[in-house]
Design a protein around this motif. Sequence first.
Motif, mmCIF file in Angstrom:
data_model
loop_
_atom_site.group_PDB
_atom_site.id
_atom_site.type_symbol
_atom_site.label_atom_id
_atom_site.label_comp_id
_atom_site.label_asym_id
_atom_site.label_seq_id
_atom_site.Cartn_x
_atom_site.Cartn_y
_atom_site.Cartn_z
ATOM 1 N N HIS A 48 0.836 -1.203 0.000
ATOM 2 C CA HIS A 48 0.000 0.000 0.000
ATOM 3 C C HIS A 48 0.872 1.254 0.000
ATOM 4 C CE1 HIS A 48 -3.375 2.634 0.899
ATOM 5 N NE2 HIS A 48 -2.721 3.096 1.950
ATOM 6 N N PHE A 49 1.959 1.240 0.768
ATOM 7 C CA PHE A 49 2.854 2.408 0.787
ATOM 8 C C PHE A 49 3.360 2.712 -0.620
ATOM 9 C CE2 PHE A 49 4.321 1.014 5.290
ATOM 10 C CZ PHE A 49 3.132 1.470 5.839
ATOM 11 N N ALA A 50 3.816 1.676 -1.323
ATOM 12 C CA ALA A 50 4.329 1.867 -2.675
ATOM 13 C C ALA A 50 3.219 2.315 -3.622
ATOM 14 C CB ALA A 50 4.975 0.579 -3.177
ATOM 15 N N ALA A 51 2.051 1.696 -3.520
ATOM 16 C CA ALA A 51 0.938 2.012 -4.416
ATOM 17 C C ALA A 51 0.459 3.440 -4.229
ATOM 18 C CB ALA A 51 -0.212 1.031 -4.181
ATOM 19 N N LEU A 52 0.307 3.854 -2.989
ATOM 20 C CA LEU A 52 -0.162 5.213 -2.727
ATOM 21 C C LEU A 52 0.848 6.236 -3.234
ATOM 22 C CD1 LEU A 52 -2.458 6.842 -1.319
ATOM 23 C CD2 LEU A 52 -0.912 6.990 0.635
ATOM 24 N N GLU A 53 2.113 6.003 -2.959
ATOM 25 C CA GLU A 53 3.143 6.927 -3.419
ATOM 26 C C GLU A 53 3.164 6.990 -4.946
ATOM 27 O OE1 GLU A 53 7.906 7.818 -2.740
ATOM 28 O OE2 GLU A 53 6.825 6.540 -1.321
ATOM 29 N N TYR A 54 3.036 5.846 -5.596
ATOM 30 C CA TYR A 54 2.998 5.834 -7.060
ATOM 31 C C TYR A 54 1.787 6.622 -7.572
ATOM 32 C CZ TYR A 54 3.027 4.387 -11.878
ATOM 33 O OH TYR A 54 3.043 4.410 -13.252
ATOM 34 N N ALA A 55 0.640 6.411 -6.971
ATOM 35 C CA ALA A 55 -0.571 7.121 -7.396
ATOM 36 C C ALA A 55 -0.409 8.629 -7.253
ATOM 37 C CB ALA A 55 -1.778 6.628 -6.597
ATOM 38 N N TYR A 56 0.253 9.062 -6.195
ATOM 39 C CA TYR A 56 0.461 10.500 -6.012
ATOM 40 C C TYR A 56 1.516 11.033 -6.968
ATOM 41 C CZ TYR A 56 -2.835 11.144 -2.294
ATOM 42 O OH TYR A 56 -4.005 11.251 -1.591
ATOM 43 N N GLN A 57 2.473 10.211 -7.371
ATOM 44 C CA GLN A 57 3.405 10.624 -8.419
ATOM 45 C C GLN A 57 2.633 10.926 -9.703
ATOM 46 O OE1 GLN A 57 6.016 7.273 -8.830
ATOM 47 N NE2 GLN A 57 7.259 7.798 -7.040
ATOM 48 N N VAL A 58 1.757 10.006 -10.057
ATOM 49 C CA VAL A 58 0.973 10.152 -11.281
ATOM 50 C C VAL A 58 0.085 11.388 -11.197
ATOM 51 C CG1 VAL A 58 -0.915 9.088 -12.603
ATOM 52 C CG2 VAL A 58 1.061 7.717 -11.901
ATOM 53 N N GLU A 59 -0.585 11.564 -10.074
ATOM 54 C CA GLU A 59 -1.515 12.682 -9.938
ATOM 55 C C GLU A 59 -0.807 14.027 -9.903
ATOM 56 O OE1 GLU A 59 -5.040 14.347 -7.004
ATOM 57 O OE2 GLU A 59 -4.530 12.236 -6.976
ATOM 58 N N GLY A 109 -4.128 -1.507 -7.887
ATOM 59 C CA GLY A 109 -5.467 -1.397 -7.306
ATOM 60 C C GLY A 109 -5.676 -2.143 -6.001
ATOM 61 N N PRO A 110 -5.328 -3.438 -5.938
ATOM 62 C CA PRO A 110 -5.538 -4.150 -4.673
ATOM 63 C C PRO A 110 -4.790 -3.515 -3.497
ATOM 64 C CG PRO A 110 -5.164 -5.717 -6.436
ATOM 65 C CD PRO A 110 -4.883 -4.343 -7.006
ATOM 66 N N ALA A 111 -3.602 -2.979 -3.757
ATOM 67 C CA ALA A 111 -2.826 -2.350 -2.690
ATOM 68 C C ALA A 111 -3.344 -0.957 -2.360
ATOM 69 C CB ALA A 111 -1.351 -2.278 -3.076
ATOM 70 N N LEU A 112 -3.928 -0.280 -3.321
ATOM 71 C CA LEU A 112 -4.517 1.030 -3.033
ATOM 72 C C LEU A 112 -5.792 0.874 -2.215
ATOM 73 C CD1 LEU A 112 -4.096 2.959 -6.393
ATOM 74 C CD2 LEU A 112 -3.148 3.602 -4.166
ATOM 75 N N ASP A 113 -6.637 -0.059 -2.633
ATOM 76 C CA ASP A 113 -7.939 -0.231 -1.992
ATOM 77 C C ASP A 113 -7.884 -1.074 -0.725
ATOM 78 O OD1 ASP A 113 -8.994 1.270 -4.069
ATOM 79 O OD2 ASP A 113 -9.528 -0.498 -5.246
ATOM 80 N N LEU A 114 -6.935 -1.996 -0.675
ATOM 81 C CA LEU A 114 -6.799 -2.938 0.445
ATOM 82 C C LEU A 114 -8.097 -3.721 0.607
ATOM 83 C CD1 LEU A 114 -4.697 -0.747 2.888
ATOM 84 C CD2 LEU A 114 -3.890 -2.675 1.531
ATOM 85 N N GLY A 115 -8.584 -3.904 1.816
ATOM 86 C CA GLY A 115 -9.832 -4.617 2.034
ATOM 87 C C GLY A 115 -9.822 -6.029 1.464
ATOM 88 N N GLU A 116 -10.994 -6.493 1.058
ATOM 89 C CA GLU A 116 -11.149 -7.870 0.572
ATOM 90 C C GLU A 116 -10.267 -8.150 -0.633
ATOM 91 O OE1 GLU A 116 -11.921 -11.620 0.740
ATOM 92 O OE2 GLU A 116 -12.737 -10.244 2.233
ATOM 93 N N GLU A 117 -10.242 -7.227 -1.571
ATOM 94 C CA GLU A 117 -9.417 -7.427 -2.769
ATOM 95 C C GLU A 117 -7.939 -7.557 -2.396
ATOM 96 O OE1 GLU A 117 -8.573 -5.483 -7.172
ATOM 97 O OE2 GLU A 117 -9.601 -4.272 -5.670
#
Length: 176
Positions: free
Chosen positions: A64-75, A91-99
């Motif tokens: 999740h740390f990597a995914a969130l940081e990547y998403a903010y790089q893109v944004e 996506g699974p690492a951004l959303d976490l939860g069941e997925e």
Amino acid sequence: MNVDPNQLYLVTGIEGYTPQVSYLLSMMNYARHTTLMAVKGLSMQQLDEPVDANSNTIGALLLHFAALEYAYQVETFEQRELTKEEIAKWGPALDLGEEGRRAIKGHELNYYLRQMEEVRNRSHQLFRRVDDDWLFQEEEFWHKKQANYYFMWFHVLEDEINHRGQIRWMRKRLRA
């Protein structure tokens, strides 16, 4: 970017970056250091073990740390949304939860650490291209509110600190 261990506890200038960018990176570097210490030596079984049926695993939080940081790089640096391919990967690492519980497992610690390091290295490269004024650029953000890039990157930092606290709590409750 290698972090100078003598500057780990300093919010200070970093060569190649403007002052405010340096301060932000100093804090991000310290947070990452403490995250790495919190997960040192964990086995795949420990990384995959949930505390209960509704919790994320330590491995999922690391990704999740990597995914969130990547998403903010893109944004923030690319001013775009994630592509379908990027969503499939992160996506699974951004959303976490069941997925995330279903998709994120079966990796050794080094897998997660490599993902985090690759994304962080890219952040360091991208931050070299901007200056302090860039941090204060504003755009619409959560719930159509105005936010600047400084806040958005502060969120990346505070999200890691928050989840690192969860990781420490979870680690104390893991079986062997």
